[in-house]
Design an enzyme around this catalytic site. Structure first.
Site, PDB file in Angstrom:
ATOM      1  N   PHE A   1       0.821  -1.219   0.000  1.00  9.71           N
ATOM      2  CA  PHE A   1       0.000   0.000   0.000  1.00  9.71           C
ATOM      3  C   PHE A   1       0.851   1.264   0.000  1.00  9.71           C
ATOM      4  CE2 PHE A   1      -4.328  -1.263   2.143  1.00  9.71           C
ATOM      5  CZ  PHE A   1      -4.761  -1.742   0.919  1.00  9.71           C
TER       6      PHE A   1
ATOM      7  N   HIS B   1      -7.559  -9.909   7.426  1.00  8.17           N
ATOM      8  CA  HIS B   1      -8.355  -9.037   6.562  1.00  8.17           C
ATOM      9  C   HIS B   1      -9.030  -9.832   5.454  1.00  8.17           C
ATOM     10  CE1 HIS B   1      -5.594  -5.465   7.907  1.00  8.17           C
ATOM     11  NE2 HIS B   1      -6.401  -5.894   8.859  1.00  8.17           N
TER      12      HIS B   1
HETATM   13  P1  CNA Z   1       1.834  -1.145   3.923  1.00  9.37           P
HETATM   14  O1  CNA Z   1       1.232  -0.096   4.779  1.00  9.37           O
HETATM   15  O2  CNA Z   1       1.926  -0.893   2.467  1.00  9.37           O
HETATM   16  O3  CNA Z   1       3.296  -1.436   4.516  1.00  9.37           O
HETATM   17  C1  CNA Z   1       4.186  -2.318   3.918  1.00  9.37           C
HETATM   18  C2  CNA Z   1       5.495  -2.277   4.682  1.00  9.37           C
HETATM   19  O4  CNA Z   1       6.340  -3.283   4.164  1.00  9.37           O
HETATM   20  C3  CNA Z   1       6.228  -0.940   4.566  1.00  9.37           C
HETATM   21  O5  CNA Z   1       6.652  -0.523   5.851  1.00  9.37           O
HETATM   22  C4  CNA Z   1       7.426  -1.265   3.662  1.00  9.37           C
HETATM   23  O6  CNA Z   1       8.570  -0.522   4.010  1.00  9.37           O
HETATM   24  C5  CNA Z   1       7.628  -2.723   3.953  1.00  9.37           C
HETATM   25  N1  CNA Z   1       8.212  -3.469   2.833  1.00  9.37           N
HETATM   26  C6  CNA Z   1       7.979  -3.362   1.499  1.00  9.37           C
HETATM   27  N2  CNA Z   1       8.692  -4.255   0.815  1.00  9.37           N
HETATM   28  C7  CNA Z   1       9.405  -4.958   1.730  1.00  9.37           C
HETATM   29  C8  CNA Z   1      10.337  -6.024   1.657  1.00  9.37           C
HETATM   30  N3  CNA Z   1      10.699  -6.575   0.484  1.00  9.37           N
HETATM   31  N4  CNA Z   1      10.866  -6.495   2.810  1.00  9.37           N
HETATM   32  C9  CNA Z   1      10.531  -5.971   4.016  1.00  9.37           C
HETATM   33  N5  CNA Z   1       9.650  -4.954   4.144  1.00  9.37           N
HETATM   34  C10 CNA Z   1       9.101  -4.468   3.020  1.00  9.37           C
HETATM   35  O7  CNA Z   1       1.093  -2.544   4.088  1.00  9.37           O
HETATM   36  P2  CNA Z   1       0.542  -3.233   5.433  1.00  9.37           P
HETATM   37  O8  CNA Z   1       0.538  -4.668   5.167  1.00  9.37           O
HETATM   38  O9  CNA Z   1       1.224  -2.730   6.632  1.00  9.37           O
HETATM   39  O10 CNA Z   1      -0.951  -2.680   5.462  1.00  9.37           O
HETATM   40  C11 CNA Z   1      -2.029  -3.505   5.655  1.00  9.37           C
HETATM   41  C12 CNA Z   1      -2.933  -3.600   4.450  1.00  9.37           C
HETATM   42  C13 CNA Z   1      -2.192  -3.834   3.174  1.00  9.37           C
HETATM   43  C14 CNA Z   1      -3.822  -4.803   4.564  1.00  9.37           C
HETATM   44  O11 CNA Z   1      -5.139  -4.415   4.769  1.00  9.37           O
HETATM   45  C15 CNA Z   1      -3.674  -5.609   3.258  1.00  9.37           C
HETATM   46  O12 CNA Z   1      -4.881  -6.167   2.835  1.00  9.37           O
HETATM   47  C16 CNA Z   1      -3.133  -4.655   2.301  1.00  9.37           C
HETATM   48  N6  CNA Z   1      -2.401  -5.171   1.146  1.00  9.37           N
HETATM   49  C17 CNA Z   1      -2.182  -6.500   0.961  1.00  9.37           C
HETATM   50  C18 CNA Z   1      -1.477  -6.946  -0.146  1.00  9.37           C
HETATM   51  C19 CNA Z   1      -1.239  -8.420  -0.341  1.00  9.37           C
HETATM   52  O13 CNA Z   1      -2.103  -9.218  -0.019  1.00  9.37           O
HETATM   53  N7  CNA Z   1      -0.075  -8.814  -0.842  1.00  9.37           N
HETATM   54  C20 CNA Z   1      -0.972  -6.027  -1.068  1.00  9.37           C
HETATM   55  C21 CNA Z   1      -1.222  -4.666  -0.846  1.00  9.37           C
HETATM   56  C22 CNA Z   1      -1.936  -4.245   0.249  1.00  9.37           C
END
Ligand code: CNA
Length: 319
Positions: A61, A152
């Protein structure tokens, strides 16, 4: 317990100040690895966020530039979160299903970090993975369903939105519908019984988290030996407050590309140190931060634990 209850419970756990047992011989990765190898560390809880799937090609996100929130201009949304708001979705589901093509690519494979969790499970050390992710990659990596809480929800099941119908659909069904449309004009999946929109069982803003989440957090968190947090900004409640529910003496490892947010004035006033971790203070005896890409960090941990060959093998064996 509802969202607010969970949040306030996390505050009250923070208030219980008494002499706590120190489980790490030293507050370092080596100290943590020594603890993980010991019999004392049997019930590990892992909290997961979108950062764990970025190396699989699924954007998160909030990463600047590459994150979903930075790339929503084309959808003409009133505000970025509208993409995942249930009220907005009922009126205008097209943007979500367009984006879903990115969130649910057909050929996506679990990452090294997912297989590290699978290895924890095989070693009998995994109590539960609490994931915010909706991509089902924990299941695809082969972690048993009962060890996963999709906080979620996920694309694994979908339901017809009509309260009179509620017909259930599978992951394969919704995937085929989402991928069928033209990329510039995605199709909205329709129920074959009543013609209403079919929505994946993802928790949108404005919807309640699954009962299983509340039931199992009560059971798991007071009774765990280690908490590992991977790839999340810890911005979404009530999920973020879970890390306060482990007992005061339990070690906590955070693995993330970027540092966690600093507390606002109000949060500081309430005694909340931002993310809830305490990496910097001199009195810290249990919080450890490994900053970097989670696949590299999990690889490093596996090597230090003597599990690297098994991790390589798990990835190789995965079809
Ligand atoms: P976010 O707020 O986007 O945070 C992601 C975090 O991961 C950030 O702090 C980044 O710095 C860190 N990050 C990114 N790439 C890497 C990596 N390779 N290694 C280590 N750290 C990394 O997303 P959150 O998950 O905190 O927020 C929750 C939301 C995101 C939920 O409600 C999900 O449903 C939602 N979401 C999910 C997906 C998925 O299912 N893959 C994708 C996008 C969003």
């Amino acid at each position: 317990m509802d969202k607010l209850g969970l949040f306030f419970k996390s505050l009250s756990v923070r208030e219980e100040r008494h002499e706590v047992q120190k489980l790490l011989s030293e507050v370092s990765i080596d100290g943590l690895v020594k603890y993980m190898r010991s019999e004392l560390c049997r019930r590990v809880i892992v909290m997961v966020g979108a950062g764990m799937s970025t190396s699989a090609g699924i954007p998160d996100f909030r990463s600047p530039g590459s994150g979903i929130y930075a790339n929503l201009k084309q959808y003409n949304l009133p505000f970025p979160e509208a993409m995942f708001e249930i009220g907005y979705f009922r009126q205008r589901p097209e943007p979500f299903f367009h984006l879903a093509r990115e969130l649910l690519p057909t050929e996506v494979k679990p990452t090294r970090s997912h297989f590290f969790l699978k290895l924890l499970s095989q070693k009998g050390k995994l109590r539960r993975v609490y994931t915010q992710n909706i991509d089902c990659l924990e299941r695809v990596a082969g972690i048993p369903d009962e060890e996963i809480v999709e906080a979620h929800g996920s694309f694994y099941r979908s339901h017809c939105l009509s309260s009179a119908c509620r017909k259930e659909y599978s992951l394969d069904w919704i995937k085929s519908k989402i991928m069928a449309g033209d990329e510039s004009a995605p199709k909205v999946p329709k129920c074959d019984e009543c013609g209403s929109t079919v929505k994946p069982d993802i928790v949108f803003f404005g919807e309640r988290l699954p009962d299983r989440f509340f039931r199992l957090t009560e059971q798991d968190f007071p009774d765990c030996d280690l908490l590992i947090v991977i790839g999340t900004s810890l911005c979404v409640q009530p999920f973020a407050s879970l890390l306060e529910l482990v007992p005061q003496h339990v070690p906590r490892l955070a693995i993330n590309l970027t540092p966690f947010k600093q507390p606002s004035k109000l949060e500081a006033l309430l005694g909340m140190p931002g993310s809830g971790f305490d990496f910097e203070s001199e009195s810290n005896f249990r919080d450890i931060f490994m900053q970097g890409r989670c696949d590299d960090m999990c690889d490093d941990l596996a090597a230090r634990l003597g599990w690297k060959e098994e991790l390589d093998q798990l990835m190789k064996d995965h079809k």
